[in-house]
Enzyme design. Structure first.
Site, mmCIF file in Angstrom:
data_model
loop_
_atom_site.group_PDB
_atom_site.id
_atom_site.type_symbol
_atom_site.label_atom_id
_atom_site.label_comp_id
_atom_site.label_asym_id
_atom_site.label_seq_id
_atom_site.Cartn_x
_atom_site.Cartn_y
_atom_site.Cartn_z
ATOM 1 N N GLN A 185 74.211 52.584 66.768
ATOM 2 C CA GLN A 185 72.931 51.951 67.584
ATOM 3 C C GLN A 185 71.769 53.072 67.703
ATOM 4 O O GLN A 185 71.818 54.014 67.079
ATOM 5 C CB GLN A 185 73.409 51.742 68.985
ATOM 6 C CG GLN A 185 74.443 50.761 69.263
ATOM 7 C CD GLN A 185 74.899 50.380 70.809
ATOM 8 O OE1 GLN A 185 73.946 50.184 71.665
ATOM 9 N NE2 GLN A 185 76.027 50.360 71.183
ATOM 10 N N LYS A 201 67.945 58.742 73.013
ATOM 11 C CA LYS A 201 68.446 57.336 73.119
ATOM 12 C C LYS A 201 67.504 56.469 74.107
ATOM 13 O O LYS A 201 67.513 57.006 75.352
ATOM 14 C CB LYS A 201 69.878 57.430 73.897
ATOM 15 C CG LYS A 201 70.697 58.052 72.656
ATOM 16 C CD LYS A 201 72.379 57.919 73.392
ATOM 17 C CE LYS A 201 73.384 58.498 72.155
ATOM 18 N NZ LYS A 201 74.595 58.522 72.618
ATOM 19 N N GLU A 222 74.935 50.781 74.078
ATOM 20 C CA GLU A 222 74.998 52.186 74.681
ATOM 21 C C GLU A 222 73.970 52.269 75.833
ATOM 22 O O GLU A 222 73.008 51.539 75.828
ATOM 23 C CB GLU A 222 74.713 53.377 73.790
ATOM 24 C CG GLU A 222 76.016 53.392 72.865
ATOM 25 C CD GLU A 222 75.803 54.744 71.907
ATOM 26 O OE1 GLU A 222 75.024 55.468 72.109
ATOM 27 O OE2 GLU A 222 76.727 54.901 71.055
ATOM 28 N N GLN A 304 68.991 64.550 74.659
ATOM 29 C CA GLN A 304 70.255 65.325 74.531
ATOM 30 C C GLN A 304 69.956 66.471 73.387
ATOM 31 O O GLN A 304 69.725 66.471 72.301
ATOM 32 C CB GLN A 304 71.377 64.574 74.214
ATOM 33 C CG GLN A 304 72.613 65.465 74.446
ATOM 34 C CD GLN A 304 73.864 64.607 74.150
ATOM 35 O OE1 GLN A 304 74.182 64.402 73.121
ATOM 36 N NE2 GLN A 304 74.532 63.916 75.285
ATOM 37 N N ALA A 305 70.184 67.938 74.078
ATOM 38 C CA ALA A 305 69.935 69.105 73.148
ATOM 39 C C ALA A 305 70.835 69.123 72.031
ATOM 40 O O ALA A 305 72.058 68.452 71.973
ATOM 41 C CB ALA A 305 70.180 70.236 73.825
ATOM 42 N N PHE A 306 70.620 69.221 70.773
ATOM 43 C CA PHE A 306 71.331 69.636 69.650
ATOM 44 C C PHE A 306 72.264 70.892 69.625
ATOM 45 O O PHE A 306 71.605 71.700 70.247
ATOM 46 C CB PHE A 306 70.416 69.613 68.330
ATOM 47 C CG PHE A 306 70.560 68.408 67.636
ATOM 48 C CD1 PHE A 306 70.535 67.376 67.929
ATOM 49 C CD2 PHE A 306 70.666 68.724 66.075
ATOM 50 C CE1 PHE A 306 70.444 66.047 67.055
ATOM 51 C CE2 PHE A 306 70.825 67.691 65.163
ATOM 52 C CZ PHE A 306 70.624 66.378 65.452
ATOM 53 N N ASP A 375 85.705 54.382 74.871
ATOM 54 C CA ASP A 375 85.446 54.358 73.704
ATOM 55 C C ASP A 375 85.493 55.695 73.187
ATOM 56 O O ASP A 375 84.824 56.304 72.207
ATOM 57 C CB ASP A 375 83.925 53.828 73.332
ATOM 58 C CG ASP A 375 83.637 53.799 72.143
ATOM 59 O OD1 ASP A 375 84.562 53.492 71.081
ATOM 60 O OD2 ASP A 375 82.484 54.106 71.486
ATOM 61 N N GLU A 380 85.222 66.443 69.733
ATOM 62 C CA GLU A 380 84.732 67.591 68.765
ATOM 63 C C GLU A 380 85.308 69.000 69.483
ATOM 64 O O GLU A 380 85.425 68.891 70.784
ATOM 65 C CB GLU A 380 83.261 67.514 68.514
ATOM 66 C CG GLU A 380 82.854 66.519 67.595
ATOM 67 C CD GLU A 380 81.363 66.879 67.343
ATOM 68 O OE1 GLU A 380 81.055 68.074 67.431
ATOM 69 O OE2 GLU A 380 80.853 65.941 66.663
#
Length: 517
Positions: A185, A201, A222, A304-306, A375, A380
């Site tokens: 999305q 997002k 989402e 959202q931070a990388f 979902d 990770e």
């Protein structure tokens, strides 16, 4: 002949009047329902889902007005004064008998000793690299301070650094925007003036919207606010393994389009209502029908931070043993049919047989049950701190908080089947369940600090309290089944039937997955 013509005209006139009256009635009904829904931000007693038993799944018939909010993308109002928690009258599902049974079991648990051994060495990335490689980690901005503080047991520990990072994510000028490739999305890659990056997002619909019960979990939309709310819930549960996320309102023209690469710029247009919109590119819902539109230019979303570059701070992408089938025909996986699945197929696998991984996995599913996330197909793990064990990152939570009337018991199957739980998680859940301050009271206070608050529709609070009650019931079932707390409440899990791997030895997780598929 004249009589026939007269009767025909009269019949046609009557049909026209009946049709017009019916159409007018429908329009009025929809208007009233729509108005009622718009005013229904605070929970109303007669709208709350009825709880028909502690072990039952909650289902209710969807009302038309609940679905109409999908059509609304109202201009964000960030100055709204929030109600005090006491004004919300959130119901707590507290069973004194259940609490008494849990406390009798927990009397034998030495929490102070277990908590210390849960994380034997919580070393930050900065200290680890300094000690092992002689490298100095830069701390020039909030991103680098966050990266330097990533630990062997959690993503962060110093909340003042995270507060600084959230402020920067919300306020720093945007230097460049682009489509984030590979997503199902719409997601945009934002580059700020300090050259650090984040994922944006955008909001698709209001907080009141509930997922269509006919949608599969893998086709659900989402929700930007779900990412924000999950970050806060993860923090108050003491996990600190969710990536920092904050709400932000952007100007689609001056902040997004004017800094976009050519590929993203081409997808912008102005709607018939004179709102600025874009389509982007993704696997689902990236077309004119599902365009992201401002009001007329402002658009709310989550930022959202990388995480650090994967080349420098390696992470592994692991298949979940409890992943769903993602099939419209075969809707149940083996683990949903066989209650011995954990004993036979999970506890015997090297990556779950020893250490923290199985307890991490149960933590993740406890959180997923609370937020209603069906979902969780992959997770990770940070794998930079070898030989220290890696831990699961609580990432990708956009399909959470979709329904308040349905509790998916299958999400709790790792807890029910494995019957193990981390000691600190057990303590935290019990304190929220039976203590003076409820889970949603603390969550409400935390969410109120976000610039885009209120983050959740308050009807979600009662659903969270109800699900917490169910989690405590499952824990008691496990304590009864194991006839004590020593085999259930743990700092680490160890399966004596499986040989331990040597320190630093890599476990081929994908190969193990293929054997058990």
């Amino acid at each position: 002949m004249r009589t026939l013509r007269f009767n025909t005209k009269r019949t046609f006139a009557l049909i026209s009047i009946a049709f017009s009256s019916t159409l007018l009635f429908i329009v009025c009904f929809q208007h009233d329902s729509f108005k009622e829904h718009e005013e229904g931000w605070l929970p109303v007693p007669n709208r709350s889902p009825k709880f028909s038993g502690s072990n039952s799944r909650l289902r209710s018939v969807k009302r038309l007005d609940e679905q109409l909010s999908f059509q609304l993308q109202a201009p964000p109002s960030l100055q709204t004064s929030l109600p005090r928690y006491s004004e919300l009258h959130v119901k707590r599902f507290l069973d004194p008998e259940l609490v008494d049974r849990i406390r009798r079991y927990s009397n034998s648990i030495k929490f102070s000793e277990l908590t210390v051994t849960e994380c034997r060495n919580n070393e930050t990335l900065a200290k680890f690299w300094k000690r092992s490689k002689g490298l100095t980690v830069p701390v020039r901005d909030s991103w680098e301070k966050f990266y330097a503080g990533i630990g062997t047991c959690d993503l962060y520990h110093d909340e003042s650094i995270i507060d600084e990072l959230l402020k920067d994510l919300n306020t720093l000028p945007i230097k460049h925007t682009a489509i984030m490739e590979g997503g199902t999305q719409v997601k945009l890659l934002l580059t700020f003036e300090n050259d650090k990056q984040a994922v944006f997002k955008p909001m698709r619909f209001g907080r009141d919207y509930e997922s269509d019960p006919n949608h599969f979990y893998f086709t659900d939309f989402e929700r930007h606010h779900a990412e924000i709310a999950t970050f806060h819930l993860d923090k108050i549960l003491g996990y600190r393994r969710a990536v920092p996320t904050v709400g932000r309102v952007v100007n689609l023209t001056s902040e997004i389009k004017n800094h976009a690469d050519q590929k993203l710029q081409k997808t912008f247009f102005v709607s018939p209502a004179k709102n600025h919109c874009f389509v982007s590119k993704c696997d689902y819902y990236c077309d004119t029908t599902h365009a992201i539109c401002g009001s007329p230019e402002l658009k709310e979303g989550s930022v959202q931070a990388f995480l650090p570059d994967d080349a420098k701070v390696p992470r592994k992408h692991n298949k979940s043993p409890y992943r769903r089938t993602y099939s419209k025909k075969t809707q149940q996986a083996i683990w949903q049919q066989d209650m011995r699945f954990c004993t036979w197929k999970v506890k015997t696998r090297k990556q779950y047989a020893h250490g923290r991984r199985l307890l991490d996995f149960v933590d993740l599913h406890i959180m997923d049950y609370l937020i209603g996330n069906q979902d969780r197909h992959h997770y990770e793990t940070v794998s930079v701190f070898s030989p220290e064990p890696s831990y699961a990152i609580h990432i990708d939570n956009g399909r959470s908080f979709g329904r308040t009337d349905f509790d998916d018991e299958d999400i709790l199957l790792p807890l029910r089947q494995c019957c193990v739980i981390r000691s600190s998680t057990f303590q935290t859940l019990l304190n929220f369940y039976s203590g003076k301050r409820s889970l949603t009271e603390v969550l409400h206070e935390s969410l109120s600090k976000d610039p885009a608050s209120p983050i959740l529709a308050y009807k979600h609070y009662e659903a969270l309290e109800r699900r917490l009650h169910r989690i405590m019931e499952v824990i008691v079932e496990c304590l009864d089944k194991k006839q004590g707390a020593e085999a259930v409440v743990l700092a680490e899990y160890h399966n004596p039937q499986v040989a331990e791997t040597a320190p630093g030895e890599e476990v081929e997780e994908e190969e193990d997955d293929k054997k058990n598929d």
